[in-house]
Design an enzyme around this catalytic site. Structure first.
Site, PDB file in Angstrom:
ATOM      1  N   THR A 126      11.431  -6.015  -3.974  1.00 23.98           N
ATOM      2  CA  THR A 126      12.052  -6.218  -5.287  1.00 23.98           C
ATOM      3  C   THR A 126      13.530  -5.868  -5.237  1.00 23.98           C
ATOM      4  O   THR A 126      13.963  -5.077  -4.395  1.00 23.98           O
ATOM      5  CB  THR A 126      11.372  -5.357  -6.372  1.00 23.98           C
ATOM      6  OG1 THR A 126      11.268  -4.033  -5.878  1.00 23.98           O
ATOM      7  CG2 THR A 126      10.015  -5.884  -6.718  1.00 23.98           C
ATOM      8  N   SER A 142      19.949 -21.896 -12.393  1.00 30.42           N
ATOM      9  CA  SER A 142      19.509 -22.157 -13.772  1.00 30.42           C
ATOM     10  C   SER A 142      19.353 -20.844 -14.536  1.00 30.42           C
ATOM     11  O   SER A 142      19.720 -20.751 -15.715  1.00 30.42           O
ATOM     12  CB  SER A 142      18.162 -22.883 -13.767  1.00 30.42           C
ATOM     13  OG  SER A 142      18.251 -24.070 -13.021  1.00 30.42           O
ATOM     14  N   TRP A 151      23.774 -31.237 -14.338  1.00 31.70           N
ATOM     15  CA  TRP A 151      22.359 -30.985 -14.097  1.00 31.70           C
ATOM     16  C   TRP A 151      21.698 -30.558 -15.408  1.00 31.70           C
ATOM     17  O   TRP A 151      22.342 -29.951 -16.263  1.00 31.70           O
ATOM     18  CB  TRP A 151      22.232 -29.879 -13.045  1.00 31.70           C
ATOM     19  CG  TRP A 151      20.847 -29.684 -12.527  1.00 31.70           C
ATOM     20  CD1 TRP A 151      20.024 -28.623 -12.758  1.00 31.70           C
ATOM     21  CD2 TRP A 151      20.123 -30.586 -11.681  1.00 31.70           C
ATOM     22  NE1 TRP A 151      18.830 -28.804 -12.100  1.00 31.70           N
ATOM     23  CE2 TRP A 151      18.866 -30.006 -11.434  1.00 31.70           C
ATOM     24  CE3 TRP A 151      20.420 -31.829 -11.107  1.00 31.70           C
ATOM     25  CZ2 TRP A 151      17.901 -30.610 -10.642  1.00 31.70           C
ATOM     26  CZ3 TRP A 151      19.457 -32.442 -10.317  1.00 31.70           C
ATOM     27  CH2 TRP A 151      18.204 -31.827 -10.096  1.00 31.70           C
ATOM     28  N   GLU A 173      27.363 -26.478  -8.240  1.00 31.92           N
ATOM     29  CA  GLU A 173      27.468 -27.484  -7.173  1.00 31.92           C
ATOM     30  C   GLU A 173      28.710 -27.291  -6.318  1.00 31.92           C
ATOM     31  O   GLU A 173      28.951 -28.104  -5.424  1.00 31.92           O
ATOM     32  CB  GLU A 173      27.533 -28.892  -7.801  1.00 31.92           C
ATOM     33  CG  GLU A 173      26.284 -29.255  -8.545  1.00 31.92           C
ATOM     34  CD  GLU A 173      26.260 -30.692  -9.030  1.00 31.92           C
ATOM     35  OE1 GLU A 173      27.229 -31.430  -8.801  1.00 31.92           O
ATOM     36  OE2 GLU A 173      25.249 -31.070  -9.644  1.00 31.92           O
ATOM     37  N   SER A 217      24.792 -21.652  -7.593  1.00 36.11           N
ATOM     38  CA  SER A 217      23.408 -21.781  -7.125  1.00 36.11           C
ATOM     39  C   SER A 217      23.376 -21.585  -5.618  1.00 36.11           C
ATOM     40  O   SER A 217      24.275 -22.035  -4.899  1.00 36.11           O
ATOM     41  CB  SER A 217      22.867 -23.174  -7.465  1.00 36.11           C
ATOM     42  OG  SER A 217      21.648 -23.394  -6.771  1.00 36.11           O
ATOM     43  N   HIS A 263      22.322 -26.336  -1.235  1.00 36.63           N
ATOM     44  CA  HIS A 263      23.684 -25.977  -1.655  1.00 36.63           C
ATOM     45  C   HIS A 263      24.501 -25.382  -0.500  1.00 36.63           C
ATOM     46  O   HIS A 263      24.010 -25.285   0.619  1.00 36.63           O
ATOM     47  CB  HIS A 263      23.605 -25.044  -2.857  1.00 36.63           C
ATOM     48  CG  HIS A 263      23.076 -25.750  -4.087  1.00 36.63           C
ATOM     49  ND1 HIS A 263      23.741 -25.781  -5.281  1.00 36.63           N
ATOM     50  CD2 HIS A 263      21.942 -26.476  -4.271  1.00 36.63           C
ATOM     51  CE1 HIS A 263      23.050 -26.499  -6.151  1.00 36.63           C
ATOM     52  NE2 HIS A 263      21.951 -26.922  -5.562  1.00 36.63           N
ATOM     53  N   HIS A 276      14.195  -7.809 -18.091  1.00 37.41           N
ATOM     54  CA  HIS A 276      13.367  -7.362 -19.215  1.00 37.41           C
ATOM     55  C   HIS A 276      14.147  -6.943 -20.468  1.00 37.41           C
ATOM     56  O   HIS A 276      13.532  -6.480 -21.425  1.00 37.41           O
ATOM     57  CB  HIS A 276      12.469  -6.175 -18.806  1.00 37.41           C
ATOM     58  CG  HIS A 276      11.725  -6.393 -17.531  1.00 37.41           C
ATOM     59  ND1 HIS A 276      10.574  -7.159 -17.457  1.00 37.41           N
ATOM     60  CD2 HIS A 276      11.973  -5.972 -16.257  1.00 37.41           C
ATOM     61  CE1 HIS A 276      10.141  -7.174 -16.198  1.00 37.41           C
ATOM     62  NE2 HIS A 276      10.973  -6.487 -15.449  1.00 37.41           N
ATOM     63  N   ARG A 308      17.660  -0.106 -17.475  1.00 43.19           N
ATOM     64  CA  ARG A 308      17.619   0.581 -16.178  1.00 43.19           C
ATOM     65  C   ARG A 308      18.851   0.386 -15.299  1.00 43.19           C
ATOM     66  O   ARG A 308      19.291   1.312 -14.639  1.00 43.19           O
ATOM     67  CB  ARG A 308      16.355   0.191 -15.411  1.00 43.19           C
ATOM     68  CG  ARG A 308      16.133   1.104 -14.222  1.00 43.19           C
ATOM     69  CD  ARG A 308      14.768   0.968 -13.656  1.00 43.19           C
ATOM     70  NE  ARG A 308      13.711   1.304 -14.596  1.00 43.19           N
ATOM     71  CZ  ARG A 308      12.424   1.168 -14.309  1.00 43.19           C
ATOM     72  NH1 ARG A 308      12.048   0.714 -13.135  1.00 43.19           N
ATOM     73  NH2 ARG A 308      11.500   1.484 -15.185  1.00 43.19           N
ATOM     74  N   ARG A 351      15.039 -11.658 -11.959  1.00 43.12           N
ATOM     75  CA  ARG A 351      15.607 -10.916 -10.829  1.00 43.12           C
ATOM     76  C   ARG A 351      15.386 -11.671  -9.523  1.00 43.12           C
ATOM     77  O   ARG A 351      14.342 -12.317  -9.337  1.00 43.12           O
ATOM     78  CB  ARG A 351      14.932  -9.545 -10.713  1.00 43.12           C
ATOM     79  CG  ARG A 351      15.321  -8.586 -11.782  1.00 43.12           C
ATOM     80  CD  ARG A 351      14.575  -7.288 -11.623  1.00 43.12           C
ATOM     81  NE  ARG A 351      13.125  -7.464 -11.677  1.00 43.12           N
ATOM     82  CZ  ARG A 351      12.272  -6.510 -11.996  1.00 43.12           C
ATOM     83  NH1 ARG A 351      12.712  -5.307 -12.270  1.00 43.12           N
ATOM     84  NH2 ARG A 351      10.969  -6.733 -12.025  1.00 43.12           N
TER      85      ARG A 351
HETATM   86  C1  LIG Z   1      25.497 -28.244 -12.062  1.00 47.63           C
HETATM   87  C2  LIG Z   1      24.215 -27.506 -11.789  1.00 47.63           C
HETATM   88  N1  LIG Z   1      23.876 -26.484 -12.574  1.00 47.63           N
HETATM   89  C3  LIG Z   1      22.750 -25.773 -12.362  1.00 47.63           C
HETATM   90  C4  LIG Z   1      21.911 -26.067 -11.315  1.00 47.63           C
HETATM   91  C5  LIG Z   1      20.653 -25.277 -11.133  1.00 47.63           C
HETATM   92  O1  LIG Z   1      20.632 -24.527  -9.968  1.00 47.63           O
HETATM   93  P1  LIG Z   1      19.222 -24.032  -9.387  1.00 47.63           P
HETATM   94  O2  LIG Z   1      18.595 -25.187  -8.713  1.00 47.63           O
HETATM   95  O3  LIG Z   1      19.572 -22.927  -8.454  1.00 47.63           O
HETATM   96  O4  LIG Z   1      18.418 -23.547 -10.546  1.00 47.63           O
HETATM   97  C6  LIG Z   1      22.201 -27.128 -10.470  1.00 47.63           C
HETATM   98  C7  LIG Z   1      21.304 -27.469  -9.351  1.00 47.63           C
HETATM   99  O5  LIG Z   1      21.604 -28.151  -8.435  1.00 47.63           O
HETATM  100  C8  LIG Z   1      23.388 -27.882 -10.703  1.00 47.63           C
HETATM  101  O6  LIG Z   1      23.686 -28.944  -9.950  1.00 47.63           O
END
Ligand SMILES: Cc1ncc(COP(=O)(O)O)c(C=O)c1O
Length: 388
Positions: free
Chosen positions: A28, A56, A87, A161, A182, A187, A214, A218, A248
């Site tokens: 972890t 994301s 994305w 990206e 990312s 990537h 959460h 902590r 995490r």
């Molecule tokens: C512009 C953009 N934002 C966010 C993401 C999301 O990244 P991840 O796949 O690590 O969740 C991507 C994924 O390629 C992306 O191209």
């Protein structure tokens, strides 16, 4: 010849790092993640970096953080200006937190936000601009930052990206209040799954640390405006102060990230060298519009859009590539407004998204690699020439 979309840049160092974590038995989030975050912040020139389970997740936590700021927090119903190509998970947290999206078209050549209508998109409810540097190519981050400063807007940079890209000597991802990266497989560096949020703002950093795990206290230093420690250790151990998540990262990802980061400069240099060859072969090929570099791209991949003035059939071209073993994809998902999920958004498009549509209907990308790939690019050109 095999021409995949992406390939690994792992070697024995990454495998050894994984083994060390396995031997330690501590999976972890811990020391490796903390070291990776520190090294990453130094590398890009940001005060703080927080690793997450994905890019994301970094976007989600980043947007959430802005809703819990003490002064001038974002509120549901606020408006945010976004580009029409990115994305899906650039947009999802905005929808999930009740923001209204104002879409702008992209520039056909750079594929990044066309800033000419920024002013038109601005209303008294506008609170933020999200910039996305598409496939390694810096968005007009300097212009967007100026616009945000002049209009007291938050500036969120989804740089997932474009790790390693630069504009005016500054790393992409570090122009905004928050920047995200990312480290997914395809990537610039890969930690299997993973992502990072960077900021120079200590309050946003603390909010992100709390929301990542959460919504508890902590990881937070005591005695900030966000967190005052109370007397009783019993309750302090599980003290929840924000409606957060568990996004995490694992120690395995942190340990691999440390090794990958050592290779980043070299990886980006090779990608740029490959790009030089690609540009040389395709810049005068009237069939295609290729991505025009703004600043210093880190060249995630190579985009090709069929010249709208010529009668070219994308499906025929893609069929030829497929037969030749060359993989391709739509450019970052194409025009987001054309996806079914848009029905769940509160949004408006400022002017037509003509260029995003062209990219959607006549564009595609092929891979770039962390190794010298002249032969693959020659093969791509030869294959495309054979389909004339
Ligand atoms: C512009 C953009 N934002 C966010 C993401 C999301 O990244 P991840 O796949 O690590 O969740 C991507 C994924 O390629 C992306 O191209």
């Amino acid at each position: 010849m095999d021409y995949p979309l992406a390939s690994s840049s792992w070697g024995t160092e990454e495998n050894a790092a994984l083994q060390r974590v396995i031997q330690s038995g501590n999976f972890t989030m811990g020391e490796n993640v903390a070291r990776f975050e520190k090294s990453f912040a130094e590398k890009v020139g940001s005060r703080f970096a927080a690793m997450m389970s994905s890019g994301s997740a970094a976007n989600l936590v980043g947007v959430a953080s802005l809703f819990f700021k003490k002064d001038q927090p974002l509120k549901p119903g606020d408006e945010v200006i976004v580009p029409a190509i990115s994305w899906a998970t650039t947009y999802y947290p905005l929808q999930q937190y009740g923001l209204k999206l104002k879409f702008l078209d992209v520039d056909l050549h750079t594929l990044n936000m066309d800033t000419t209508r920024l002013k038109e998109a601005l209303t008294p409810r506008t609170r933020m601009v999200v910039a996305v540097s598409i496939l390694g190519n810096p968005a007009p981050l300097d212009k967007i930052k100026k616009f945000c400063d002049e209009n007291k807007l938050y500036f969120f940079e989804d740089n997932c990206e474009s790790m390693g890209a630069e504009l005016n000597g500054k790393q992409c991802g570090t122009f905004g209040d928050i920047g995200t990266y990312s480290t997914f497989f395809s990537h610039h560096i890969s930690t299997m799954e993973g992502g990072l949020l960077v900021t120079d703002d200590e309050e946003l950093y603390h909010l992100a640390l709390c929301l990542r795990a959460h919504g508890w206290t902590r990881q937070l230093p005591e005695g900030t405006s966000l967190y005052q420690k109370k007397e009783e250790d019993f309750f302090e151990a599980y003290r929840f102060i924000l409606p957060g998540y568990n996004v995490r990262p694992l120690e395995l990802s942190g340990a691999v990230g440390l090794e990958q980061l050592k290779k980043l400069d070299q990886i980006v240099a090779i990608r740029r060298k490959n790009a030089e060859h690609f540009v040389k072969l395709f810049k005068n090929d009237e069939r295609f519009i290729i991505q025009k570099e703004n600043g210093k791209s880190s060249w995630f991949s190579f985009t090709l859009i069929l010249n709208p003035a010529l009668d070219l059939d994308r499906s025929e071209i893609l069929e030829t590539l497929k037969k030749a073993g060359i993989q391709f994809r739509i450019i970052t998902g194409g025009n987001f407004l054309r996806h079914d999920v848009i029905q769940h958004f509160d949004y408006e498009c400022i002017g037509p998204a003509t260029n995003a549509d062209l990219a959607h209907d006549r564009g595609f990308f092929v891979g770039n690699f962390p190794f010298e790939a002249r032969d693959k690019i020659d093969y791509l050109k030869k294959t495309l020439d054979s389909s004339r």
